[in-house]
Design an enzyme around this catalytic site. Structure first.
Site, PDB file in Angstrom:
ATOM      1  N   GLY A  39      10.931 102.436  65.742  1.00 32.83           N
ATOM      2  CA  GLY A  39      10.797 101.558  64.579  1.00 32.83           C
ATOM      3  C   GLY A  39       9.856 100.397  64.867  1.00 32.83           C
ATOM      4  N   THR A  99      13.560  87.153  60.308  1.00 37.87           N
ATOM      5  CA  THR A  99      13.042  87.028  58.952  1.00 37.87           C
ATOM      6  C   THR A  99      12.239  88.288  58.605  1.00 37.87           C
ATOM      7  OG1 THR A  99      11.762  85.588  57.520  1.00 37.87           O
ATOM      8  CG2 THR A  99      10.914  85.896  59.747  1.00 37.87           C
ATOM      9  N   ASN A 100      11.478  88.281  57.490  1.00 36.38           N
ATOM     10  CA  ASN A 100      10.637  89.440  57.133  1.00 36.38           C
ATOM     11  C   ASN A 100       9.593  89.650  58.234  1.00 36.38           C
ATOM     12  OD1 ASN A 100      12.036  88.738  54.708  1.00 36.38           O
ATOM     13  ND2 ASN A 100      10.473  89.797  53.514  1.00 36.38           N
ATOM     14  N   LEU A 124      20.484  93.284  66.108  1.00 41.17           N
ATOM     15  CA  LEU A 124      19.477  92.718  65.204  1.00 41.17           C
ATOM     16  C   LEU A 124      19.900  92.876  63.755  1.00 41.17           C
ATOM     17  CD1 LEU A 124      16.866  93.871  67.495  1.00 41.17           C
ATOM     18  CD2 LEU A 124      16.149  92.054  65.964  1.00 41.17           C
ATOM     19  N   GLY A 125      19.942  91.771  63.028  1.00 42.35           N
ATOM     20  CA  GLY A 125      20.297  91.793  61.613  1.00 42.35           C
ATOM     21  C   GLY A 125      19.086  91.510  60.754  1.00 42.35           C
ATOM     22  N   SER A 126      19.278  90.669  59.743  1.00 39.52           N
ATOM     23  CA  SER A 126      18.199  90.392  58.793  1.00 39.52           C
ATOM     24  C   SER A 126      18.527  89.116  58.033  1.00 39.52           C
ATOM     25  CB  SER A 126      18.090  91.546  57.806  1.00 39.52           C
ATOM     26  OG  SER A 126      17.404  91.145  56.652  1.00 39.52           O
ATOM     27  N   SER A 127      17.479  88.425  57.579  1.00 41.12           N
ATOM     28  CA  SER A 127      17.703  87.173  56.844  1.00 41.12           C
ATOM     29  C   SER A 127      18.380  87.410  55.490  1.00 41.12           C
ATOM     30  CB  SER A 127      16.384  86.436  56.642  1.00 41.12           C
ATOM     31  OG  SER A 127      15.479  87.239  55.916  1.00 41.12           O
ATOM     32  N   CYS A 128      18.468  88.665  55.039  1.00 37.17           N
ATOM     33  CA  CYS A 128      19.110  88.907  53.742  1.00 37.17           C
ATOM     34  C   CYS A 128      20.637  88.810  53.817  1.00 37.17           C
ATOM     35  CB  CYS A 128      18.692  90.247  53.147  1.00 37.17           C
ATOM     36  SG  CYS A 128      19.295  91.656  54.058  1.00 37.17           S
ATOM     37  N   GLY A 185      11.745  98.089  67.434  1.00 34.19           N
ATOM     38  CA  GLY A 185      12.001  98.794  68.691  1.00 34.19           C
ATOM     39  C   GLY A 185      10.717  99.063  69.467  1.00 34.19           C
ATOM     40  N   HIS A 231       8.032  97.280  52.949  1.00 32.82           N
ATOM     41  CA  HIS A 231       8.144  95.859  52.628  1.00 32.82           C
ATOM     42  C   HIS A 231       6.807  95.376  52.046  1.00 32.82           C
ATOM     43  CE1 HIS A 231      11.480  96.254  55.589  1.00 32.82           C
ATOM     44  NE2 HIS A 231      12.068  95.460  54.712  1.00 32.82           N
ATOM     45  N   TYR A 258      22.626  96.569  52.236  1.00 31.04           N
ATOM     46  CA  TYR A 258      22.067  96.366  53.574  1.00 31.04           C
ATOM     47  C   TYR A 258      22.647  95.095  54.193  1.00 31.04           C
ATOM     48  CZ  TYR A 258      18.335  95.807  57.081  1.00 31.04           C
ATOM     49  OH  TYR A 258      17.616  95.669  58.246  1.00 31.04           O
ATOM     50  N   LYS A 263      24.787  94.533  57.664  1.00 27.10           N
ATOM     51  CA  LYS A 263      24.314  93.659  58.739  1.00 27.10           C
ATOM     52  C   LYS A 263      25.325  92.549  59.038  1.00 27.10           C
ATOM     53  CE  LYS A 263      20.523  95.635  60.006  1.00 27.10           C
ATOM     54  NZ  LYS A 263      20.426  96.175  61.377  1.00 27.10           N
ATOM     55  N   HIS A 292      13.736 102.828  69.174  1.00 24.81           N
ATOM     56  CA  HIS A 292      12.461 102.482  69.819  1.00 24.81           C
ATOM     57  C   HIS A 292      11.243 102.947  69.046  1.00 24.81           C
ATOM     58  CE1 HIS A 292      12.858 106.657  71.048  1.00 24.81           C
ATOM     59  NE2 HIS A 292      11.593 106.643  71.415  1.00 24.81           N
TER      60      HIS A 292
HETATM   61  O1  GFB Z   1       9.346  92.765  51.282  1.00 26.71           O
HETATM   62  P1  GFB Z   1      10.124  93.104  50.072  1.00 26.71           P
HETATM   63  O2  GFB Z   1      10.099  94.522  49.640  1.00 26.71           O
HETATM   64  O3  GFB Z   1      11.643  92.736  50.238  1.00 26.71           O
HETATM   65  O4  GFB Z   1       9.586  92.226  48.829  1.00 26.71           O
HETATM   66  P2  GFB Z   1      12.552  91.411  50.204  1.00 26.71           P
HETATM   67  C1  GFB Z   1       9.345  90.862  48.932  1.00 26.71           C
HETATM   68  C2  GFB Z   1       8.763  90.335  47.638  1.00 26.71           C
HETATM   69  O5  GFB Z   1       7.446  90.863  47.466  1.00 26.71           O
HETATM   70  C3  GFB Z   1       9.526  90.697  46.365  1.00 26.71           C
HETATM   71  C4  GFB Z   1       7.287  91.351  46.154  1.00 26.71           C
HETATM   72  O6  GFB Z   1       9.532  89.596  45.487  1.00 26.71           O
HETATM   73  C5  GFB Z   1       8.690  91.838  45.782  1.00 26.71           C
HETATM   74  O7  GFB Z   1       8.826  91.991  44.387  1.00 26.71           O
HETATM   75  N1  GFB Z   1       6.240  92.372  46.111  1.00 26.71           N
HETATM   76  C6  GFB Z   1       5.063  92.259  45.439  1.00 26.71           C
HETATM   77  C7  GFB Z   1       6.281  93.591  46.672  1.00 26.71           C
HETATM   78  N2  GFB Z   1       4.346  93.377  45.552  1.00 26.71           N
HETATM   79  C8  GFB Z   1       5.077  94.232  46.319  1.00 26.71           C
HETATM   80  C9  GFB Z   1       4.854  95.563  46.774  1.00 26.71           C
HETATM   81  O8  GFB Z   1       3.844  96.203  46.479  1.00 26.71           O
HETATM   82  N3  GFB Z   1       5.823  96.109  47.566  1.00 26.71           N
HETATM   83  C10 GFB Z   1       6.972  95.432  47.907  1.00 26.71           C
HETATM   84  N4  GFB Z   1       7.867  96.023  48.707  1.00 26.71           N
HETATM   85  N5  GFB Z   1       7.210  94.173  47.455  1.00 26.71           N
HETATM   86  C11 GFB Z   1      13.924  92.847  51.807  1.00 26.71           C
HETATM   87  C12 GFB Z   1      15.280  93.471  51.736  1.00 26.71           C
HETATM   88  O9  GFB Z   1      13.882  91.995  50.741  1.00 26.71           O
HETATM   89  O10 GFB Z   1      13.694  92.097  52.973  1.00 26.71           O
HETATM   90  C13 GFB Z   1      15.708  94.062  52.991  1.00 26.71           C
HETATM   91  O11 GFB Z   1      15.283  94.400  50.662  1.00 26.71           O
HETATM   92  C14 GFB Z   1      15.378  93.225  54.206  1.00 26.71           C
HETATM   93  O12 GFB Z   1      17.082  94.275  52.925  1.00 26.71           O
HETATM   94  C15 GFB Z   1      13.960  92.720  54.167  1.00 26.71           C
HETATM   95  O13 GFB Z   1      16.248  92.139  54.307  1.00 26.71           O
HETATM   96  C16 GFB Z   1      13.620  91.814  55.300  1.00 26.71           C
HETATM   97  O14 GFB Z   1      12.025  90.341  51.088  1.00 26.71           O
HETATM   98  O15 GFB Z   1      12.805  90.996  48.792  1.00 26.71           O
END
Ligand code: GFB
Length: 312
Positions: free
Chosen positions: A16, A166-167, A107-111, A19, A181, A138, A142, A14
């Site tokens: 997060g 999704t994200n 809850l899972g994830s689109s990955c 949550g 993220h 990860y 999931k 809760h």
């Molecule tokens: O959101 P993100 O970290 O994860 O990155 P994923 C998404 C895209 O944004 C990638 C770019 O192509 C990163 O290279 N990006 C650009 C950045 N600038 C930045 C920055 O400053 N920080 C970050 N973090 N990214 C995750 C998975 O994948 O998605 C998890 O690792 C999960 O497991 C999550 O599924 C929803 O979208 O690539």
């Protein structure tokens, strides 16, 4: 379970992003919300989870607890991401089975989907190809969670379902640049670049990967909808149905924040999967659609960031 009124509902995780949104959303449902902090209940501890569940016996469980992080955190801590998520989901699902929890949503994830899945990604694409290496640990955890829910349904007739968001982004997100993220990272970077009068801000990778974003309040609303209306083995995608290139997302964030400098790409950082737009058809067919437009959601999240992180 077509109503949560009068029910006791455990929100695991809760504190997060998801949550806390679920807690906000459940206030409209006239139910009793059960929570446990990490100090009170370590979800990786099987005996503790069994004892807690035996004591509280919730009617419904939203399993939103997870070890999460962005692309770099996933690639840096593979053992934590695999082990902790496997333990959390196995313990909670098994304890929910033992204590006759009437309904559980995992809850899972689109990955979870293959790196090169056909877009938009339909639910049946699961396990049809290799995973994206930056988050396979990860993803494997999931996928195991989905399979656990299906297995308890098949072997024991339990109404355990799974949602694949999704994200996500929104208030309460992690804005730490090494573990977050992309969206909270961009908000922080644009804010600090503007504050410091910088000429540029740096984004990771090429900026060309495309991602689909959903405000966490929409996600919580979809989860409550599924809890009340959906009962089947197959997981359900929870998304907005639209994606955007990271570079264009950066421009949008800069526009909202008011940073007018240059956007510089850092190609030494990973891009991850090129695209992961999920099909929204199944959830739309179940009578749910998102409400928060991306620009509006970013503006609201930026306001939250300023109040709770930047200016706090
Ligand atoms: O959101 P993100 O970290 O994860 O990155 P994923 C998404 C895209 O944004 C990638 C770019 O192509 C990163 O290279 N990006 C650009 C950045 N600038 C930045 C920055 O400053 N920080 C970050 N973090 N990214 C995750 C998975 O994948 O998605 C998890 O690792 C999960 O497991 C999550 O599924 C929803 O979208 O690539």
């Amino acid at each position: 379970m077509n109503s949560l009124a009068g029910k006791t509902v455990f929100v695991a995780g809760h504190r997060g992003l998801v949550g806390s949104a679920l807690k906000r959303r459940l206030r409209d449902e006239d139910c009793e919300i059960l929570t446990a902090t990490r100090a009170e209940l370590d979800l990786r501890d099987q005996a503790a989870v069994r004892a807690w569940m035996r004591d509280r016996r919730p009617d419904a469980v939203f399993l939103a607890a997870a070890k999460v992080g962005g692309i770099l955190a996933n690639a840096t801590y593979p053992a934590d991401f695999l082990y902790e998520n496997l333990m959390i989901e196995a313990n909670v699902i098994e304890a929910a089975f033992r204590e006759d929890v009437a309904k559980l949503l995992f809850l899972g994830s689109s990955c979870i989907y293959p790196k090169f899945a056909e877009q938009p990604i339909v639910e049946s694409s699961l396990l049809t190809g290799s995973l994206e290496p930056t988050n396979e640990w990860y993803a494997v955890a999931k996928i195991a969670g989905i399979k656990l829910a299906q297995a308890y349904r098949q072997q024991h007739g339990r109404d355990f379902i799974s949602a694949m968001p999704t994200n996500l982004y929104g208030p309460g997100d992690n804005f730490d640049l090494t573990s977050s993220h992309v969206l909270p990272a961009l908000i922080r970077k644009a804010h600090e670049a503007k504050r410091d009068g910088a000429k540029e801000m740096v984004i990771w990778g090429t900026g060309s990967p495309r991602r689909e974003f959903l405000h966490v309040d929409d996600c919580a609303d979809a989860c409550v909808h599924l809890m009340k209306t959906y009962s089947d083995a197959e997981h359900v995608n929870v998304g907005s149905g639209e994606d955007i290139a990271i570079y264009d997302l950066t421009r949008l964030v800069c526009d909202v924040v008011g940073f007018e400098g240059e956007i510089v790409r850092d190609p030494t950082k990973p891009d991850g999967t090129p695209r992961k737009l999920m099909s929204a058809d199944k959830l739309r067919g179940l009578g749910w659609a998102p409400k928060v437009p991306l620009r509006h959601g970013i503006a609201a999240t930026y306001a939250w960031f300023r109040e709770h992180v930047a200016d706090a």
